[in-house]
Scaffold this motif. Structure first.
Motif, PDB file in Angstrom:
ATOM      1  N   ASP A  40       9.098  -5.680 -35.499  1.00 39.31           N
ATOM      2  CA  ASP A  40       9.308  -4.491 -34.665  1.00 39.31           C
ATOM      3  C   ASP A  40       7.969  -3.769 -34.592  1.00 39.31           C
ATOM      4  O   ASP A  40       7.736  -2.759 -35.260  1.00 39.31           O
ATOM      5  CB  ASP A  40      10.391  -3.605 -35.275  1.00 39.31           C
ATOM      6  N   LEU A  41       7.069  -4.311 -33.761  1.00 39.75           N
ATOM      7  CA  LEU A  41       5.700  -3.804 -33.744  1.00 39.75           C
ATOM      8  C   LEU A  41       5.594  -2.416 -33.137  1.00 39.75           C
ATOM      9  O   LEU A  41       4.782  -1.598 -33.584  1.00 39.75           O
ATOM     10  CB  LEU A  41       4.789  -4.787 -33.006  1.00 39.75           C
ATOM     11  N   ARG A  42       6.400  -2.119 -32.152  1.00 45.83           N
ATOM     12  CA  ARG A  42       6.338  -0.788 -31.546  1.00 45.83           C
ATOM     13  C   ARG A  42       6.878   0.275 -32.513  1.00 45.83           C
ATOM     14  O   ARG A  42       6.334   1.378 -32.619  1.00 45.83           O
ATOM     15  CB  ARG A  42       7.087  -0.760 -30.208  1.00 45.83           C
ATOM     16  N   GLY A  43       7.954  -0.074 -33.219  1.00 51.43           N
ATOM     17  CA  GLY A  43       8.451   0.842 -34.242  1.00 51.43           C
ATOM     18  C   GLY A  43       7.431   1.050 -35.349  1.00 51.43           C
ATOM     19  O   GLY A  43       7.228   2.169 -35.827  1.00 51.43           O
ATOM     20  N   ALA A  44       6.759  -0.041 -35.757  1.00 53.67           N
ATOM     21  CA  ALA A  44       5.722   0.056 -36.779  1.00 53.67           C
ATOM     22  C   ALA A  44       4.554   0.903 -36.285  1.00 53.67           C
ATOM     23  O   ALA A  44       4.000   1.721 -37.037  1.00 53.67           O
ATOM     24  CB  ALA A  44       5.237  -1.341 -37.160  1.00 53.67           C
ATOM     25  N   HIS A  45       4.164   0.720 -35.018  1.00 54.80           N
ATOM     26  CA  HIS A  45       3.061   1.484 -34.434  1.00 54.80           C
ATOM     27  C   HIS A  45       3.353   2.979 -34.485  1.00 54.80           C
ATOM     28  O   HIS A  45       2.490   3.786 -34.885  1.00 54.80           O
ATOM     29  CB  HIS A  45       2.838   1.033 -32.993  1.00 54.80           C
ATOM     30  N   GLU A  46       4.562   3.354 -34.117  1.00 52.42           N
ATOM     31  CA  GLU A  46       4.939   4.770 -34.122  1.00 52.42           C
ATOM     32  C   GLU A  46       4.873   5.353 -35.545  1.00 52.42           C
ATOM     33  O   GLU A  46       4.328   6.447 -35.760  1.00 52.42           O
ATOM     34  CB  GLU A  46       6.352   4.942 -33.556  1.00 52.42           C
ATOM     35  N   LEU A  47       5.420   4.620 -36.509  1.00 52.03           N
ATOM     36  CA  LEU A  47       5.478   5.132 -37.874  1.00 52.03           C
ATOM     37  C   LEU A  47       4.103   5.169 -38.539  1.00 52.03           C
ATOM     38  O   LEU A  47       3.777   6.121 -39.255  1.00 52.03           O
ATOM     39  CB  LEU A  47       6.448   4.290 -38.704  1.00 52.03           C
TER      40      LEU A  47
END
Length: 231
Positions: free
Chosen positions: A164-171
């Motif tokens: 979940d790269l977009r979720g990781a990017h946000e966090l």
């Protein structure tokens, strides 16, 4: 030694147990992990002797948690998971299943770290999310501190591992901004450097190569600054 000479070589009391615990903290700080494990084990045995073999209280639970952390340092991950789980169960028994408590939040995070190391990524994500909710309940929804920032970083790491790269990017971005607000925008800090590096990894995975290059460069410069400060 003085306390044992006063109370007796084989006496059991909380004063001696707490001193054993404090000495274990120092030994872990000095990277004498085996020595720390031995002392935490002695402290735990003594506290059980004082309170009762099956007693449940925060004193015993915190020692279980401390011993689990050292076991994780020694790469005894299954032993660490067992002790963190027992500590968490005991703490919840004392404070209530869903009561916000700092020791419980930290134990949730510690158990999450161990589960992530054991590749139980879904289990780790669940624990980190519970810890994050508890920290926010304790500190406030919009609070900024290193414990919340580290949980955001840990949760991002699990999301990245789950692709979940977009979720990781946000966090990671939120963790980075929070760490900079705590330590200073340009302060050399190994924790900031780690988040910069991990965020760069995610940007590379998302094909934002320019953004990844900028962050890798910043992380490298910061690591060199930190190493210079530590030299």
């Amino acid at each position: 030694d003085m306390k044992r000479s006063v109370y007796g070589e084989h006496a059991s009391n909380t004063d001696i147990a707490n001193t054993l615990n404090n000495l274990a903290i120092v030994k872990r700080g000095l990277r004498d992990l085996q020595g720390a494990q031995d002392l935490y084990t002695q402290a735990l045995d003594m506290k059980r002797s004082v309170y009762g073999e099956h007693a449940s209280n925060m004193d015993i639970a915190n020692t279980l948690n401390n011993l689990a952390v050292v076991k994780a340092d020694l790469r005894d991950l299954h032993g660490a998971r067992e002790l963190h789980t027992r500590a968490l169960h005991m703490m919840r028994g004392v404070h209530g299943e869903h009561s916000p408590n700092l020791s419980i939040a930290r134990t949730l995070n510690n158990l999450g770290l161990v589960k992530a190391e054991l590749h139980d990524l879904q289990g780790a994500q669940k624990l980190y999310s519970q810890a994050l909710d508890m920290y926010r309940s304790l500190y406030g929804e919009h609070a900024s501190n290193t414990e919340i920032a580290n949980i955001l970083h840990n949760l991002a790491t699990v999301k990245a591992a789950l692709q979940d790269l977009r979720g990781a990017h946000e966090l990671y971005t939120r963790a980075l901004n929070m760490k900079r607000s705590v330590y200073g925008e340009h302060a050399p800090n190994s924790s900031i450097a780690s988040t910069l590096n991990n965020l760069a990894n995610v940007k590379r995975g998302l094909r934002d190569l320019q953004g990844a290059r900028e962050l890798y460069t910043e992380a490298l410069d910061m690591k060199r600054s930190v190493d210079g400060l530590d030299a």
